[in-house]
Design an enzyme around this catalytic site. Sequence first.
Site, PDB file in Angstrom:
ATOM      1  N   ARG A  76     -32.151   7.200   6.446  1.00 55.91           N
ATOM      2  CA  ARG A  76     -30.822   8.159   6.304  1.00 55.91           C
ATOM      3  C   ARG A  76     -29.579   7.119   6.346  1.00 55.91           C
ATOM      4  O   ARG A  76     -30.225   6.521   7.086  1.00 55.91           O
ATOM      5  CB  ARG A  76     -30.661   9.044   6.264  1.00 55.91           C
ATOM      6  CG  ARG A  76     -30.714   9.585   7.658  1.00 55.91           C
ATOM      7  CD  ARG A  76     -30.480   9.198   8.692  1.00 55.91           C
ATOM      8  NE  ARG A  76     -28.755   9.566   8.689  1.00 55.91           N
ATOM      9  CZ  ARG A  76     -28.607   7.906   9.476  1.00 55.91           C
ATOM     10  NH1 ARG A  76     -28.946   7.435  10.290  1.00 55.91           N
ATOM     11  NH2 ARG A  76     -27.165   7.906   9.572  1.00 55.91           N
ATOM     12  N   ALA A 117     -25.952   5.031   5.197  1.00 56.80           N
ATOM     13  CA  ALA A 117     -25.616   4.563   3.656  1.00 56.80           C
ATOM     14  C   ALA A 117     -26.582   3.032   3.978  1.00 56.80           C
ATOM     15  O   ALA A 117     -27.314   2.769   2.413  1.00 56.80           O
ATOM     16  CB  ALA A 117     -24.189   4.715   3.628  1.00 56.80           C
ATOM     17  N   ARG A 145     -30.080  10.419  -3.698  1.00 61.70           N
ATOM     18  CA  ARG A 145     -28.766  10.919  -2.934  1.00 61.70           C
ATOM     19  C   ARG A 145     -27.644  10.782  -3.456  1.00 61.70           C
ATOM     20  O   ARG A 145     -27.845   9.422  -3.796  1.00 61.70           O
ATOM     21  CB  ARG A 145     -28.786  10.865  -1.039  1.00 61.70           C
ATOM     22  CG  ARG A 145     -30.285  11.474  -0.648  1.00 61.70           C
ATOM     23  CD  ARG A 145     -29.703  11.760   0.914  1.00 61.70           C
ATOM     24  NE  ARG A 145     -28.807  11.969   1.374  1.00 61.70           N
ATOM     25  CZ  ARG A 145     -28.218  12.045   2.966  1.00 61.70           C
ATOM     26  NH1 ARG A 145     -29.038  11.088   3.572  1.00 61.70           N
ATOM     27  NH2 ARG A 145     -27.320  12.407   3.339  1.00 61.70           N
ATOM     28  N   GLN A 178     -27.483  14.384  13.598  1.00 66.54           N
ATOM     29  CA  GLN A 178     -27.708  13.282  13.778  1.00 66.54           C
ATOM     30  C   GLN A 178     -26.961  12.293  15.006  1.00 66.54           C
ATOM     31  O   GLN A 178     -27.608  11.056  15.629  1.00 66.54           O
ATOM     32  CB  GLN A 178     -27.117  12.161  13.133  1.00 66.54           C
ATOM     33  CG  GLN A 178     -27.625  12.708  10.992  1.00 66.54           C
ATOM     34  CD  GLN A 178     -27.648  13.891  10.530  1.00 66.54           C
ATOM     35  OE1 GLN A 178     -26.361  14.542  10.991  1.00 66.54           O
ATOM     36  NE2 GLN A 178     -27.194  13.687   8.954  1.00 66.54           N
ATOM     37  N   ASP A 216     -19.615   6.362   3.543  1.00 67.80           N
ATOM     38  CA  ASP A 216     -21.092   6.593   2.397  1.00 67.80           C
ATOM     39  C   ASP A 216     -20.467   5.953   1.481  1.00 67.80           C
ATOM     40  O   ASP A 216     -20.982   5.706   0.010  1.00 67.80           O
ATOM     41  CB  ASP A 216     -21.235   8.032   3.022  1.00 67.80           C
ATOM     42  CG  ASP A 216     -22.126   8.287   3.454  1.00 67.80           C
ATOM     43  OD1 ASP A 216     -21.339   8.840   5.142  1.00 67.80           O
ATOM     44  OD2 ASP A 216     -23.571   7.980   3.634  1.00 67.80           O
ATOM     45  N   ASN A 225     -17.268  10.493   4.755  1.00 70.78           N
ATOM     46  CA  ASN A 225     -18.329  10.182   5.313  1.00 70.78           C
ATOM     47  C   ASN A 225     -18.617  11.340   6.184  1.00 70.78           C
ATOM     48  O   ASN A 225     -18.247  12.176   5.365  1.00 70.78           O
ATOM     49  CB  ASN A 225     -17.380   8.883   6.802  1.00 70.78           C
ATOM     50  CG  ASN A 225     -18.677   8.699   7.952  1.00 70.78           C
ATOM     51  OD1 ASN A 225     -19.796   8.172   7.305  1.00 70.78           O
ATOM     52  ND2 ASN A 225     -18.670   9.540   9.245  1.00 70.78           N
TER      53      ASN A 225
HETATM   54  O1  MRU Z   1     -26.781  12.141   5.916  1.00 70.79           O
HETATM   55  P1  MRU Z   1     -26.318  10.942   6.217  1.00 70.79           P
HETATM   56  O2  MRU Z   1     -27.521  11.296   7.356  1.00 70.79           O
HETATM   57  O3  MRU Z   1     -27.723  10.294   5.908  1.00 70.79           O
HETATM   58  O4  MRU Z   1     -25.048  10.316   6.538  1.00 70.79           O
HETATM   59  C1  MRU Z   1     -24.909   9.469   7.224  1.00 70.79           C
HETATM   60  C2  MRU Z   1     -23.533   9.257   6.997  1.00 70.79           C
HETATM   61  O5  MRU Z   1     -22.987   9.491   7.147  1.00 70.79           O
HETATM   62  C3  MRU Z   1     -22.947   7.802   8.178  1.00 70.79           C
HETATM   63  O6  MRU Z   1     -22.354   7.844   8.735  1.00 70.79           O
HETATM   64  C4  MRU Z   1     -22.894   6.636   6.919  1.00 70.79           C
HETATM   65  O7  MRU Z   1     -23.826   6.838   6.085  1.00 70.79           O
HETATM   66  C5  MRU Z   1     -22.535   5.202   7.302  1.00 70.79           C
HETATM   67  S1  MRU Z   1     -24.120   4.791   8.711  1.00 70.79           S
HETATM   68  C6  MRU Z   1     -23.748   3.119   9.163  1.00 70.79           C
END
Ligand code: MRU
Length: 321
Positions: free
Chosen positions: A48, A50, A77, A169, A210, A220
């Site tokens: 996970r 982006a 996704r 996360q 994202d 995000n």
């Molecule tokens: O649902 P996730 O864990 O994929 O979401 C991740 C985020 O929102 C991060 O802040 C974003 O992807 C940037 S990662 C460098």
Amino acid sequence: MANAIEPIRWKSDRLELLDQRLLPDQLKYIECRTADQVADAIRDMAVRGAPAIGCAAAFGIALEPKESSYDILAKSRPTAVNLFWALERMRRAVDKKAEAEAIFAEDLAVNRAIGAHGAKLIPRGARILTYCNTGALATAGHGTALGVIRSARDKGISVIACETRPYLQGARLTAWECMQEGIFCNFITDNMAGHLMSRKEIDLVIVGADRIAANGDTANKIGTYTLAVLARRHALPFYVAAPLSTFDYSIADGSLIPIEERPASEVTGYRGQRWAPEGVVVRNPAFDVTPAELITAIICERGVVQAPTRERLQPLISTGV
Ligand code: MRU
């Protein structure tokens, strides 16, 4: 700095993904040999973040370069535009394996550039609040927002890592990454951020993205918008760090960014344990949109765009800033 945490390992006939669902308790890799398996790993959050999603999808195509692979991966996704950016690059490429490797290598280089630009904005001794996980785990390595923190570590900074409900996360990944690297980290629940800001215990906020619309509105992790509002209330800088692969110039503003809704079970409990009443009606949007007007600056590999607007972001596409 060596790339100590390796979320994605390419082995030519297979893709090895560090299973982020098991962190921080277990370090275990899953093996993908088909595009389907990579799509499942993205959908189920084994990989996970982006940029990491984009890299994994590119390797998914390299494993199985056929038309149906693009559809399967594109449906994994919806919000992180890096996924669609990587698939588009892969579609145009002749040598799929070489292109996937290039996407991965470039992401690492880009993150280091973001780190170098961003570090200049970080005052000595800053207490930096961050959200979700934007580190090595979320990218090909180094990270975006957490990459800026890594690059500024010589300035004696410290991190305040928010838990990041509901998927945790921040708790499971960011707190762990900071500890792995010896970066001092105060770990808090999300609802403690305002209190710490009001007590002047936070100097700035930095998050990842994202998808960034043409006007700078930024999707995000859910809860980011709340932090941006809080930061404005307390006159704190609110920075977004993201590669150009996260920019979506086809979308005029943040209202057009597709927001993923994830399963109710992520909100009602965790890893099989339920604490909300059975049958309760749940909303679980995985992302929110922070309006550009709340963003102090966006940091990308080409530099820093202060007070982002459509006009200020436009030159990034070709000439740099
Ligand atoms: O649902 P996730 O864990 O994929 O979401 C991740 C985020 O929102 C991060 O802040 C974003 O992807 C940037 S990662 C460098």
